[in-house]
Scaffold this motif. Structure first.
Motif, PDB file in Angstrom:
ATOM      1  N   HIS A 199       1.202  -1.008  -0.097  1.00  0.00           N
ATOM      2  CA  HIS A 199      -0.074  -0.254   0.491  1.00  0.00           C
ATOM      3  C   HIS A 199       0.995   1.346  -0.197  1.00  0.00           C
ATOM      4  N   TYR A 200       2.040   1.281  -0.337  1.00  0.00           N
ATOM      5  CA  TYR A 200       3.218   2.544  -0.931  1.00  0.00           C
ATOM      6  C   TYR A 200       2.777   3.494  -1.578  1.00  0.00           C
ATOM      7  N   TYR A 201       1.701   3.663  -2.998  1.00  0.00           N
ATOM      8  CA  TYR A 201       1.070   4.531  -3.177  1.00  0.00           C
ATOM      9  C   TYR A 201      -0.231   4.370  -2.684  1.00  0.00           C
ATOM     10  N   ASP A 202      -0.782   3.306  -3.276  1.00  0.00           N
ATOM     11  CA  ASP A 202      -2.518   3.708  -2.907  1.00  0.00           C
ATOM     12  C   ASP A 202      -3.088   4.089  -0.774  1.00  0.00           C
TER      13      ASP A 202
ATOM     14  N   THR B 238      -1.807   8.280   1.859  1.00  0.00           N
ATOM     15  CA  THR B 238      -0.903   9.040   0.886  1.00  0.00           C
ATOM     16  C   THR B 238      -2.695   9.609   0.626  1.00  0.00           C
ATOM     17  N   CYS B 239      -1.498  10.975  -0.875  1.00  0.00           N
ATOM     18  CA  CYS B 239      -2.740  12.214  -0.930  1.00  0.00           C
ATOM     19  C   CYS B 239      -1.939  12.372  -1.985  1.00  0.00           C
ATOM     20  N   ASP B 240      -2.487  13.203  -3.586  1.00  0.00           N
ATOM     21  CA  ASP B 240      -1.626  13.619  -4.523  1.00  0.00           C
ATOM     22  C   ASP B 240      -1.677  15.396  -3.756  1.00  0.00           C
ATOM     23  N   PRO B 241      -0.444  15.838  -4.543  1.00  0.00           N
ATOM     24  CA  PRO B 241       0.309  16.737  -4.041  1.00  0.00           C
ATOM     25  C   PRO B 241      -0.817  18.426  -3.792  1.00  0.00           C
ATOM     26  N   ASP B 242      -1.875  18.106  -4.589  1.00  0.00           N
ATOM     27  CA  ASP B 242      -3.054  19.341  -4.946  1.00  0.00           C
ATOM     28  C   ASP B 242      -4.019  18.777  -4.249  1.00  0.00           C
ATOM     29  N   ASN B 243      -4.040  18.303  -3.300  1.00  0.00           N
ATOM     30  CA  ASN B 243      -4.878  17.345  -2.634  1.00  0.00           C
ATOM     31  C   ASN B 243      -4.851  18.394  -1.268  1.00  0.00           C
ATOM     32  N   ILE B 244      -5.327  20.036  -1.200  1.00  0.00           N
ATOM     33  CA  ILE B 244      -4.763  20.762   0.005  1.00  0.00           C
ATOM     34  C   ILE B 244      -5.810  20.121   1.313  1.00  0.00           C
TER      35      ILE B 244
ATOM     36  N   SER C 121       8.165  10.571   2.016  1.00  0.00           N
ATOM     37  CA  SER C 121       8.554  10.765   0.451  1.00  0.00           C
ATOM     38  C   SER C 121       7.042  11.119  -0.595  1.00  0.00           C
ATOM     39  N   VAL C 122       7.432  11.861  -1.654  1.00  0.00           N
ATOM     40  CA  VAL C 122       6.842  12.127  -3.048  1.00  0.00           C
ATOM     41  C   VAL C 122       7.062  11.299  -3.488  1.00  0.00           C
ATOM     42  N   GLU C 123       6.649  10.697  -4.946  1.00  0.00           N
ATOM     43  CA  GLU C 123       7.037   9.538  -5.530  1.00  0.00           C
ATOM     44  C   GLU C 123       5.869   9.638  -6.735  1.00  0.00           C
ATOM     45  N   GLU C 124       6.527   9.470  -7.915  1.00  0.00           N
ATOM     46  CA  GLU C 124       5.698   8.860  -8.859  1.00  0.00           C
ATOM     47  C   GLU C 124       5.636   8.303  -9.006  1.00  0.00           C
ATOM     48  N   VAL C 125       4.657   7.846  -9.141  1.00  0.00           N
ATOM     49  CA  VAL C 125       3.173   6.147  -9.545  1.00  0.00           C
ATOM     50  C   VAL C 125       3.981   5.038 -10.870  1.00  0.00           C
ATOM     51  N   PRO C 126       4.839   4.153  -9.783  1.00  0.00           N
ATOM     52  CA  PRO C 126       5.247   3.442 -11.244  1.00  0.00           C
ATOM     53  C   PRO C 126       3.922   3.175 -12.592  1.00  0.00           C
ATOM     54  N   LYS C 127       4.038   3.620 -13.468  1.00  0.00           N
ATOM     55  CA  LYS C 127       3.371   3.216 -14.544  1.00  0.00           C
ATOM     56  C   LYS C 127       2.489   1.636 -14.439  1.00  0.00           C
TER      57      LYS C 127
ATOM     58  N   ARG D 273       0.052   2.278 -12.084  1.00  0.00           N
ATOM     59  CA  ARG D 273      -1.596   3.596 -12.891  1.00  0.00           C
ATOM     60  C   ARG D 273      -3.249   3.269 -12.655  1.00  0.00           C
ATOM     61  N   LYS D 274      -3.146   2.011 -13.080  1.00  0.00           N
ATOM     62  CA  LYS D 274      -3.920   1.672 -14.012  1.00  0.00           C
ATOM     63  C   LYS D 274      -5.461   1.119 -12.379  1.00  0.00           C
ATOM     64  N   MET D 275      -4.667   1.711 -11.447  1.00  0.00           N
ATOM     65  CA  MET D 275      -5.310   1.321  -9.672  1.00  0.00           C
ATOM     66  C   MET D 275      -5.596   2.543  -9.449  1.00  0.00           C
ATOM     67  N   PHE D 276      -5.201   3.931 -10.393  1.00  0.00           N
ATOM     68  CA  PHE D 276      -5.915   5.724  -9.752  1.00  0.00           C
ATOM     69  C   PHE D 276      -6.324   6.111 -11.157  1.00  0.00           C
ATOM     70  N   ALA D 277      -6.964   7.024 -10.967  1.00  0.00           N
ATOM     71  CA  ALA D 277      -8.512   7.974 -12.008  1.00  0.00           C
ATOM     72  C   ALA D 277      -6.945   8.403 -12.526  1.00  0.00           C
ATOM     73  N   PRO D 278      -7.159   8.541 -14.064  1.00  0.00           N
ATOM     74  CA  PRO D 278      -6.089   9.613 -14.758  1.00  0.00           C
ATOM     75  C   PRO D 278      -6.071  10.832 -14.537  1.00  0.00           C
ATOM     76  N   GLY D 279      -4.209  10.865 -14.402  1.00  0.00           N
ATOM     77  CA  GLY D 279      -3.392  11.962 -14.557  1.00  0.00           C
ATOM     78  C   GLY D 279      -3.506  11.589 -13.131  1.00  0.00           C
ATOM     79  N   GLU D 280      -3.591  10.769 -12.054  1.00  0.00           N
ATOM     80  CA  GLU D 280      -3.351  10.547 -10.348  1.00  0.00           C
ATOM     81  C   GLU D 280      -1.840  10.439 -10.974  1.00  0.00           C
ATOM     82  N   ASN D 281      -0.967  10.802 -10.937  1.00  0.00           N
ATOM     83  CA  ASN D 281       0.482  10.317 -10.878  1.00  0.00           C
ATOM     84  C   ASN D 281       1.372  10.230 -10.220  1.00  0.00           C
TER      85      ASN D 281
END
Length: 136
Positions: A45-48, A87-93, A108-114, A117-125
């Motif tokens: 659950h590192y990314y979600d 976790t959260c998106d950087p722009d989700n204040i 950490s602030v991390e780019e979600v590995p490709k 990404r199918k587990m996330f909404a488009p643009g949630e990178n």
């Protein structure tokens, strides 16, 4: 405020999903949002994150997600966790404020590995990854 478990999903999970609980968040008898607690390791659950929350638009701004997380804390500990990832998106204040109010520490602030990404909404990178210590 109270939370009530409304489901436990453990069967027929999609690949890379772990069993999870879904809770309804109630304030004065009205459902104001939902809370999810995902079982599994930090690596899974590192990314979600282990926890996810959504507050209905009409009820935002009242710290309901924060309060719901505090109510869930005992259940998480009963499952043997001494910490969880959030976790959260950087722009989700709003989510960031909830996480900071929980006194979770930014790992950490991390780019979600490709491959994830199918587990996330488009643009949630990109995700900010926090560790919430439950025993402090």
């Amino acid at each position: 405020m109270e939370i009530k478990q409304i489901d436990f999903i453990k069967d027929n999970l999609l690949p890379n999903f772990t069993p999870y609980y879904i809770y309804a968040i109630y304030e004065k008898g009205k459902q104001v949002g939902t809370l999810v607690f995902r079982l599994g390791s930090d690596q899974q659950h590192y990314y979600d994150g282990h926890i996810a929350y959504t507050i209905d638009e009409d009820y935002r701004g009242h710290h309901y997600a924060y309060q719901a997380c505090l109510l869930l804390k005992g259940e998480i500990i009963k499952h043997g966790y001494d910490h969880v990832l959030v976790t959260c998106d950087p722009d989700n204040i709003a989510s960031k404020k909830t996480i900071q109010k929980l006194k979770a520490k930014l790992l950490s602030v991390e780019e979600v590995p490709k491959r994830y990404r199918k587990m996330f909404a488009p643009g949630e990178n990109v995700k900010e990854i926090y560790r919430w210590e439950l025993m402090s």
